[in-house]
Design a protein around this motif. Structure first.
Motif, PDB file in Angstrom:
ATOM      1  N   HIS A 197      17.676 -45.809  -8.698  1.00 51.51           N
ATOM      2  CA  HIS A 197      16.810 -46.939  -8.339  1.00 51.51           C
ATOM      3  C   HIS A 197      15.550 -46.941  -9.185  1.00 51.51           C
ATOM      4  O   HIS A 197      15.059 -47.993  -9.585  1.00 51.51           O
ATOM      5  CB  HIS A 197      16.429 -46.858  -6.858  1.00 51.51           C
ATOM      6  CG  HIS A 197      17.565 -47.119  -5.941  1.00 51.51           C
ATOM      7  ND1 HIS A 197      17.567 -46.736  -4.624  1.00 51.51           N
ATOM      8  CD2 HIS A 197      18.749 -47.719  -6.151  1.00 51.51           C
ATOM      9  CE1 HIS A 197      18.712 -47.097  -4.072  1.00 51.51           C
ATOM     10  NE2 HIS A 197      19.446 -47.686  -4.984  1.00 51.51           N
ATOM     11  N   VAL A 199      15.099 -46.198 -12.152  1.00 47.05           N
ATOM     12  CA  VAL A 199      15.238 -46.722 -13.516  1.00 47.05           C
ATOM     13  C   VAL A 199      15.881 -48.111 -13.519  1.00 47.05           C
ATOM     14  O   VAL A 199      16.474 -48.540 -14.500  1.00 47.05           O
ATOM     15  CB  VAL A 199      16.026 -45.772 -14.450  1.00 47.05           C
ATOM     16  CG1 VAL A 199      15.289 -44.446 -14.585  1.00 47.05           C
ATOM     17  CG2 VAL A 199      17.437 -45.547 -13.950  1.00 47.05           C
ATOM     18  N   GLY A 200      15.737 -48.821 -12.399  1.00 49.11           N
ATOM     19  CA  GLY A 200      16.109 -50.231 -12.382  1.00 49.11           C
ATOM     20  C   GLY A 200      17.548 -50.545 -12.003  1.00 49.11           C
ATOM     21  O   GLY A 200      17.998 -51.671 -12.164  1.00 49.11           O
TER      22      GLY A 200
ATOM     23  N   LYS C  78      12.075 -53.732  -3.651  1.00 48.66           N
ATOM     24  CA  LYS C  78      12.786 -52.457  -3.673  1.00 48.66           C
ATOM     25  C   LYS C  78      12.440 -51.694  -4.955  1.00 48.66           C
ATOM     26  O   LYS C  78      11.986 -52.312  -5.935  1.00 48.66           O
ATOM     27  CB  LYS C  78      14.293 -52.715  -3.635  1.00 48.66           C
ATOM     28  CG  LYS C  78      14.721 -53.391  -2.353  1.00 48.66           C
ATOM     29  CD  LYS C  78      16.205 -53.225  -2.146  1.00 48.66           C
ATOM     30  CE  LYS C  78      16.641 -53.676  -0.779  1.00 48.66           C
ATOM     31  NZ  LYS C  78      17.481 -54.866  -0.802  1.00 48.66           N
ATOM     32  N   PRO C  79      12.680 -50.378  -4.966  1.00 47.19           N
ATOM     33  CA  PRO C  79      12.322 -49.578  -6.142  1.00 47.19           C
ATOM     34  C   PRO C  79      12.881 -50.137  -7.450  1.00 47.19           C
ATOM     35  O   PRO C  79      12.159 -50.203  -8.449  1.00 47.19           O
ATOM     36  CB  PRO C  79      12.936 -48.213  -5.834  1.00 47.19           C
ATOM     37  CG  PRO C  79      12.949 -48.133  -4.357  1.00 47.19           C
ATOM     38  CD  PRO C  79      13.175 -49.534  -3.873  1.00 47.19           C
ATOM     39  N   PHE C  80      14.172 -50.576  -7.438  1.00 41.52           N
ATOM     40  CA  PHE C  80      14.731 -51.034  -8.711  1.00 41.52           C
ATOM     41  C   PHE C  80      14.076 -52.320  -9.186  1.00 41.52           C
ATOM     42  O   PHE C  80      13.921 -52.553 -10.378  1.00 41.52           O
ATOM     43  CB  PHE C  80      16.252 -51.173  -8.618  1.00 41.52           C
ATOM     44  CG  PHE C  80      16.731 -52.377  -7.881  1.00 41.52           C
ATOM     45  CD1 PHE C  80      16.934 -53.576  -8.541  1.00 41.52           C
ATOM     46  CD2 PHE C  80      16.978 -52.316  -6.511  1.00 41.52           C
ATOM     47  CE1 PHE C  80      17.383 -54.697  -7.859  1.00 41.52           C
ATOM     48  CE2 PHE C  80      17.424 -53.421  -5.834  1.00 41.52           C
ATOM     49  CZ  PHE C  80      17.619 -54.619  -6.502  1.00 41.52           C
ATOM     50  N   ASN C  83      10.795 -51.372 -10.692  1.00 42.70           N
ATOM     51  CA  ASN C  83      10.979 -50.801 -12.013  1.00 42.70           C
ATOM     52  C   ASN C  83      11.190 -51.898 -13.049  1.00 42.70           C
ATOM     53  O   ASN C  83      10.636 -51.859 -14.137  1.00 42.70           O
ATOM     54  CB  ASN C  83      12.163 -49.831 -12.018  1.00 42.70           C
ATOM     55  CG  ASN C  83      12.403 -49.266 -13.394  1.00 42.70           C
ATOM     56  OD1 ASN C  83      13.256 -49.743 -14.133  1.00 42.70           O
ATOM     57  ND2 ASN C  83      11.611 -48.275 -13.777  1.00 42.70           N
ATOM     58  N   ARG C  84      11.969 -52.902 -12.686  1.00 41.03           N
ATOM     59  CA  ARG C  84      12.225 -53.981 -13.649  1.00 41.03           C
ATOM     60  C   ARG C  84      10.960 -54.775 -13.933  1.00 41.03           C
ATOM     61  O   ARG C  84      10.841 -55.413 -14.979  1.00 41.03           O
ATOM     62  CB  ARG C  84      13.325 -54.903 -13.134  1.00 41.03           C
ATOM     63  CG  ARG C  84      14.686 -54.212 -13.161  1.00 41.03           C
ATOM     64  CD  ARG C  84      15.764 -55.080 -12.564  1.00 41.03           C
ATOM     65  NE  ARG C  84      17.030 -54.347 -12.479  1.00 41.03           N
ATOM     66  CZ  ARG C  84      18.121 -54.837 -11.940  1.00 41.03           C
ATOM     67  NH1 ARG C  84      18.125 -56.060 -11.443  1.00 41.03           N
ATOM     68  NH2 ARG C  84      19.220 -54.125 -11.900  1.00 41.03           N
ATOM     69  N   ARG C  89       8.505 -44.161 -12.904  1.00 44.30           N
ATOM     70  CA  ARG C  89       7.947 -42.940 -12.346  1.00 44.30           C
ATOM     71  C   ARG C  89       8.760 -41.735 -12.780  1.00 44.30           C
ATOM     72  O   ARG C  89       9.931 -41.840 -13.146  1.00 44.30           O
ATOM     73  CB  ARG C  89       7.960 -43.011 -10.827  1.00 44.30           C
ATOM     74  CG  ARG C  89       9.373 -42.995 -10.267  1.00 44.30           C
ATOM     75  CD  ARG C  89       9.385 -42.731  -8.790  1.00 44.30           C
ATOM     76  NE  ARG C  89       8.760 -41.444  -8.506  1.00 44.30           N
ATOM     77  CZ  ARG C  89       8.428 -41.042  -7.287  1.00 44.30           C
ATOM     78  NH1 ARG C  89       8.665 -41.836  -6.263  1.00 44.30           N
ATOM     79  NH2 ARG C  89       7.886 -39.875  -7.096  1.00 44.30           N
ATOM     80  N   VAL C 108      21.016 -45.451 -19.944  1.00 41.40           N
ATOM     81  CA  VAL C 108      21.206 -46.214 -18.709  1.00 41.40           C
ATOM     82  C   VAL C 108      19.851 -46.762 -18.230  1.00 41.40           C
ATOM     83  O   VAL C 108      19.755 -47.888 -17.730  1.00 41.40           O
ATOM     84  CB  VAL C 108      21.923 -45.368 -17.627  1.00 41.40           C
ATOM     85  CG1 VAL C 108      21.017 -44.372 -16.957  1.00 41.40           C
ATOM     86  CG2 VAL C 108      22.562 -46.264 -16.582  1.00 41.40           C
ATOM     87  N   SER C 109      18.786 -46.006 -18.456  1.00 43.74           N
ATOM     88  CA  SER C 109      17.454 -46.475 -18.076  1.00 43.74           C
ATOM     89  C   SER C 109      17.013 -47.638 -18.956  1.00 43.74           C
ATOM     90  O   SER C 109      16.399 -48.599 -18.484  1.00 43.74           O
ATOM     91  CB  SER C 109      16.433 -45.341 -18.195  1.00 43.74           C
ATOM     92  OG  SER C 109      16.902 -44.190 -17.557  1.00 43.74           O
ATOM     93  N   ILE C 111      18.975 -49.759 -20.445  1.00 46.72           N
ATOM     94  CA  ILE C 111      19.788 -50.946 -20.161  1.00 46.72           C
ATOM     95  C   ILE C 111      19.333 -51.614 -18.860  1.00 46.72           C
ATOM     96  O   ILE C 111      19.056 -52.806 -18.820  1.00 46.72           O
ATOM     97  CB  ILE C 111      21.277 -50.568 -20.068  1.00 46.72           C
ATOM     98  CG1 ILE C 111      21.804 -50.147 -21.441  1.00 46.72           C
ATOM     99  CG2 ILE C 111      22.093 -51.740 -19.536  1.00 46.72           C
ATOM    100  CD1 ILE C 111      23.180 -49.512 -21.411  1.00 46.72           C
ATOM    101  N   PHE C 112      19.219 -50.808 -17.790  1.00 44.83           N
ATOM    102  CA  PHE C 112      18.935 -51.420 -16.489  1.00 44.83           C
ATOM    103  C   PHE C 112      17.441 -51.609 -16.255  1.00 44.83           C
ATOM    104  O   PHE C 112      17.031 -52.601 -15.676  1.00 44.83           O
ATOM    105  CB  PHE C 112      19.581 -50.602 -15.371  1.00 44.83           C
ATOM    106  CG  PHE C 112      21.059 -50.788 -15.316  1.00 44.83           C
ATOM    107  CD1 PHE C 112      21.610 -51.801 -14.550  1.00 44.83           C
ATOM    108  CD2 PHE C 112      21.901 -49.982 -16.066  1.00 44.83           C
ATOM    109  CE1 PHE C 112      22.974 -52.000 -14.521  1.00 44.83           C
ATOM    110  CE2 PHE C 112      23.278 -50.177 -16.038  1.00 44.83           C
ATOM    111  CZ  PHE C 112      23.807 -51.186 -15.272  1.00 44.83           C
ATOM    112  N   GLY C 113      16.636 -50.638 -16.689  1.00 43.94           N
ATOM    113  CA  GLY C 113      15.198 -50.756 -16.446  1.00 43.94           C
ATOM    114  C   GLY C 113      14.520 -51.693 -17.432  1.00 43.94           C
ATOM    115  O   GLY C 113      13.774 -52.589 -17.046  1.00 43.94           O
ATOM    116  N   THR C 161      12.485 -46.972 -19.686  1.00 49.83           N
ATOM    117  CA  THR C 161      12.579 -48.256 -18.990  1.00 49.83           C
ATOM    118  C   THR C 161      11.491 -49.229 -19.467  1.00 49.83           C
ATOM    119  O   THR C 161      11.340 -50.297 -18.884  1.00 49.83           O
ATOM    120  CB  THR C 161      12.455 -48.086 -17.459  1.00 49.83           C
ATOM    121  OG1 THR C 161      11.143 -47.593 -17.150  1.00 49.83           O
ATOM    122  CG2 THR C 161      13.487 -47.117 -16.910  1.00 49.83           C
TER     123      THR C 161
END
Lengths: 320, 290, 246
Positions: A197, A199-200, C78-80, C83-84, C89, C108-109, C111-113, C161
């Motif tokens: 979560h 890292v997105g 939410k946390p994700f 982050n976006r 953190r 992966v960070s 790509i998604f973050g 991220t």
């Protein structure tokens, strides 16, 4: 494993599979079809539980839903078998959305039994629906059967081919999926959900997508299974033992969360079943005992521990 | 109309006590060992078959046979935990779940081989059909009443065992934090094995009531597990008084369902379960454990 | 304590409250960080510094109050999602993706973050690897790394991220002097790209070298806020944080 060597193996296997029926009897072709279908279910469950952490024990809901959707479309609406197959997957996916909304509120092992209970509710609903023949079910009409081929042997070959396409398709798709961004995210979630979560990564969404897509494919497999049987009934289509428990035991034996696990497990299972065929359901008991031993002694399953043991052995033979 | 509705509720509540009794083994295995025992239903059926075989082969009354079955199931539970489940304890709880899933397949198919697939029932000489007429239209069966009393007593006794005795303190200590328990000289594997023996005792007694109450065959365990699971979820995952309440809710829901139409009995139970999942996913006693 | 709202704040806490039973973590806590500011957060053990980070990252919900990050109210996110929006953190106890390589952890960070496409992510990962000095470990499984490298990976993964606000939770513990200097220069490099950094640290040596400002958390409120040198000699801070334990 690299892309090239993987797809080389797939191409060789597919070529063998295409020509195999020429050298095999009808019984063997039927057995191979069954192996393809069971292996596909095992791969799908491994993806769901082993990689996605969604340990569902209610996958028989989707096998049954796919089978019934297919039979209803063919028998009641006269739809051609090809679009009916695809629509069966769609129906199963829709069911998955509803089921997931319910069971995703449960955590850990309660998620597991929750999927089972909901599957039983679906079974009960079908059982009490006279439109689909109640407890006795109904048969695929002759016209639909003929759409697979006029002669029995052609028909069996077409079903064999469909099952093979499913199996190798899911195998290749699985391989590519695990190397895609979603595969990376899935591994991240499995390793540490809070960190994922941070890292997105939206784990809820990814798990939902996984649950639904596995259900779509499980429904497709379900409809093919019952095309082979030509008849569908609630207790057969929604069999927890056959479509969930056995599949889980196969994956556990082969190695849960390992790509080659379902393959190794399915080979073991079918070898055991053919070997113990004269003794009725003894093979299920033996499968269960082996599975328990594996869980305790070789948590990585046959594939994982055979790999580890053989590596150790190779090192011992050829010290570098 | 009032009487028949009351009757539906009363019969439902009595049925609910039976469900609570069957759910207690599942709740305790989860509450103490954090094991979701998928073979709970099959172990109930195993106990039912054992009562049947012991009473018919030794030609003794089923109640007497139950004594033997209690010892048998306690030993079986103890060995199951000691020999198998103790090796699968891990935080994510998946391995014990898979072990009990395999065990479920083994039990079902072993019973099938030994006892065939025929449905059986145990008779206790007419007591199961006797009733106590309260008013016209409201009769309480003696056997359901006995079941309810047994369920209340057993659940009370188990709760007392867990909360008021030294062994119970060990159970809870080993369950809450095995590391700290170990520091105090409590061996959690040993304690868990004893706890599963308790589960075995409860399974034996519940299985005996099952054997008299309904027909059973080697595959009846699935339905038993589903009801037990619904009871535990309705009551809020692992608390014993929650189990009792969960049983009552499920039983009364089924009783009312049957009141409207016989085919609605089971459906109504499922509907209440699904509704609780939607609106109150932690059950009625969900927030707190123990 | 600042009463005036800083123009162009990157991160604002407004009247944030959080308690666990009787333990008060945040009692009407407010703060602002300007864009590009590097803020050190210190406080005695158990002061709730990590919980503060959990509140900002969304791992824990606030009881009341508001959190604004990068121009958006994130209190309910939410946390994700946070982050976006640019909040990244590290965790005090590293949480690597153990079955993935170091490079995959960052990929992966990214790509998604950071929302990068896979091809773009690869070159960004290389950049982050060299920035954080993890090139040598790039293909090692994260689960096999020793603790200090895991802490470095925590930092790198958060940076991957592409955050606007970076929350660092005790990443200097256990390092030698030379390694601390190395880490400080990495953090300077990140800050120089305009990233706002909040750094909780017990190794004060590291903090005072780079922080623009130091906040001291105690009993759910700030007891000091100012330049590192000024805060360190503040009598209240001396008493609570360094003072003799009675």
């Amino acid at each position: 494993m690299h892309h090239k060597s993987f797809f080389a193996i797939i191409i060789v296997s597919v070529t063998i599979a295409i020509f195999a029926p020429m050298f095999l009897g009808r019984g063997d072709v039927r057995l191979l079809t069954e192996i393809f279908l069971v292996l596909t279910l095992a791969q799908l469950w491994n993806l769901l539980a082993g990689y996605g952490g969604l340990v569902s024990v209610g996958q028989h809901a989707f096998v049954g839903a796919g089978a019934y959707a297919f039979f209803v479309l063919c028998a009641q609406f006269g739809v051609h078998v090809a679009p009916a197959l695809l629509f069966a997957g769609f129906v199963s996916g829709c069911l998955a959305i509803g089921i997931y909304a319910l069971v995703s509120r449960l955590v850990g092992p309660y998620f597991s039994i929750g999927t089972w209970v909901v599957a039983e509710i679906v079974f009960l609903a079908v059982l009490q629906t006279n439109y689909v023949g109640g407890a006795s079910g109904f048969s695929l009409p002759l016209s639909s059967i003929r759409e697979f081929g006029a002669a029995a042997t052609t028909r069996e070959y077409v079903i064999y081919a469909t099952a093979g396409i499913m199996c190798f398709g899911v195998l290749s798709g699985n391989f590519l999926f695990l190397r895609s961004r979603f595969g990376l995210a899935l591994t991240a979630i499995r390793d540490d959900v809070a960190a994922a979560h941070s890292v997105g990564i939206n784990s809820d969404r990814i798990k939902f997508i996984l649950f639904t897509s596995v259900a779509v494919l499980t429904g497709l497999v379900g409809s093919i299974i019952f095309v082979q049987n030509l008849r569908v009934s609630p207790s057969a289509a929604f069999s927890m033992q056959e479509w969930t428990a056995t599949i889980i035991l196969i994956v556990v034996i082969g190695g849960i969360g390992r790509f080659e696990g379902p393959l190794v497990g399915a080979m073991f299972y079918f070898a055991l079943r053919e070997l113990l065929a004269p003794f009725g359901s003894v093979y299920i008991i033996v499968t269960g005992i082996v599975a328990i031993l594996i869980i305790i002694v070789f948590p990585d399953g046959l594939s994982g521990n055979i790999a580890a043991i053989s590596r150790r052995w190779l090192r011992a033979v050829r010290p570098l | 109309m009032i009487i028949s509705l009351t009757n539906a509720v009363v019969q439902g509540a009595l049925l609910g006590c039976f469900y609570a009794l069957c759910a207690a083994p599942l709740a305790i295995a989860f509450g103490i060992m954090r094991i979701v025992n998928i073979a709970t239903g099959d172990m109930l059926v195993l106990a039912a078959f054992s009562v049947l075989f012991l009473s018919s082969t030794a030609n003794i009354h089923p109640t007497l046979a139950l004594v033997g079955v209690v010892v048998l199931m306690a030993a079986l539970g103890y060995l199951l935990q000691r020999g198998i489940l103790n090796y699968t304890l891990d935080p994510d709880m998946m391995r014990p779940l898979l072990v009990t899933l395999a065990l479920s397949s083994i039990l079902q198919n072993s019973l099938l081989i030994v006892a065939s697939g025929d449905s059986r029932k145990v008779s206790i000489g007419g007591f199961e059909t006797m009733g106590l007429e309260i008013v016209n239209g409201l009769t309480i069966g003696l056997f359901p009443l006995a079941t309810a009393i047994a369920a209340s007593l057993l659940i009370w006794a188990t709760s007392h065992l867990i909360h008021r005795t030294e062994l119970g303190i060990f159970f809870r200590a080993a369950s809450d934090d095995p590391d700290i328990a170990r520091a105090f000289g409590i061996n959690e594997r040993d304690v868990f094995s004893k706890a599963f023996a308790v589960v075995g005792v409860l399974t034996a007694i519940a299985g005996a009531f099952l054997a008299v109450k309904t027909q059973f065959n080697p595959f009846s365990g699935n339905d038993r597990l589903i009801y037990a699971f619904q009871v535990v979820v309705l009551g809020g995952l692992g608390s014993l008084r929650g189990v009792f309440l969960g049983g009552l809710i499920l039983g009364v829901a089924q009783g009312l369902g049957a009141y409207f139409h016989p085919s609605l009995q089971i459906v109504m139970g499922h509907m209440v379960f699904v509704a609780v999942l939607i609106f109150r996913p932690t059950g009625f006693f969900g927030a707190k454990r123990n | 304590m600042r009463d005036t709202q800083v123009a162009g704040t990157a991160l604002s806490l407004r009247n944030v409250c959080k308690r666990f039973g009787k333990t008060i973590i945040a009692n009407d806590l407010s703060m602002d960080c300007a864009h590009g500011e590097l803020v050190g957060v210190i406080g005695p053990n158990g002061a709730g510094k990590s919980t503060l980070f959990n509140l900002i990252s969304g791992d824990i919900a606030v009881d009341s109050g508001e959190i604004e990050a990068n121009g958006q109210i994130v209190t309910a996110l939410k946390p994700f999602e946070r982050n976006r929006l640019g909040v990244a953190r590290s965790y005090q106890v590293p949480k690597p993706f153990g079955r993935m390589s170091v490079a995959e952890n960052l990929e992966v960070s990214a790509i998604f973050g950071a929302g990068l496409r896979r091809s773009d992510a690869r070159s960004w990962v290389d950049e982050v690897l060299s920035l954080s000095g993890l090139q040598a470990q790039r293909d090692l499984l994260a689960g096999s790394l020793p603790l200090l490298v895991r802490k470095r990976l925590e930092l790198a993964r958060a940076v991957a991220t592409k955050p606007a606000i970076l929350l660092l939770d005790e990443i200097a513990g256990g390092l030698t002097d030379a390694e601390v200097d190395d880490l400080v220069s990495i953090i300077r490099a990140i800050a120089s790209q305009g990233v706002t950094i909040l750094w909780v640290e017990h190794v004060l040596r590291a903090l005072t070298k780079v922080a623009d400002r130091v906040l001291v958390l105690h009993g759910g409120t700030w007891i000091a806020d100012g330049a590192p040198e000024a805060v360190m000699i503040d009598p209240e801070v001396q008493r609570i944080y360094f003072g003799a334990v009675e």
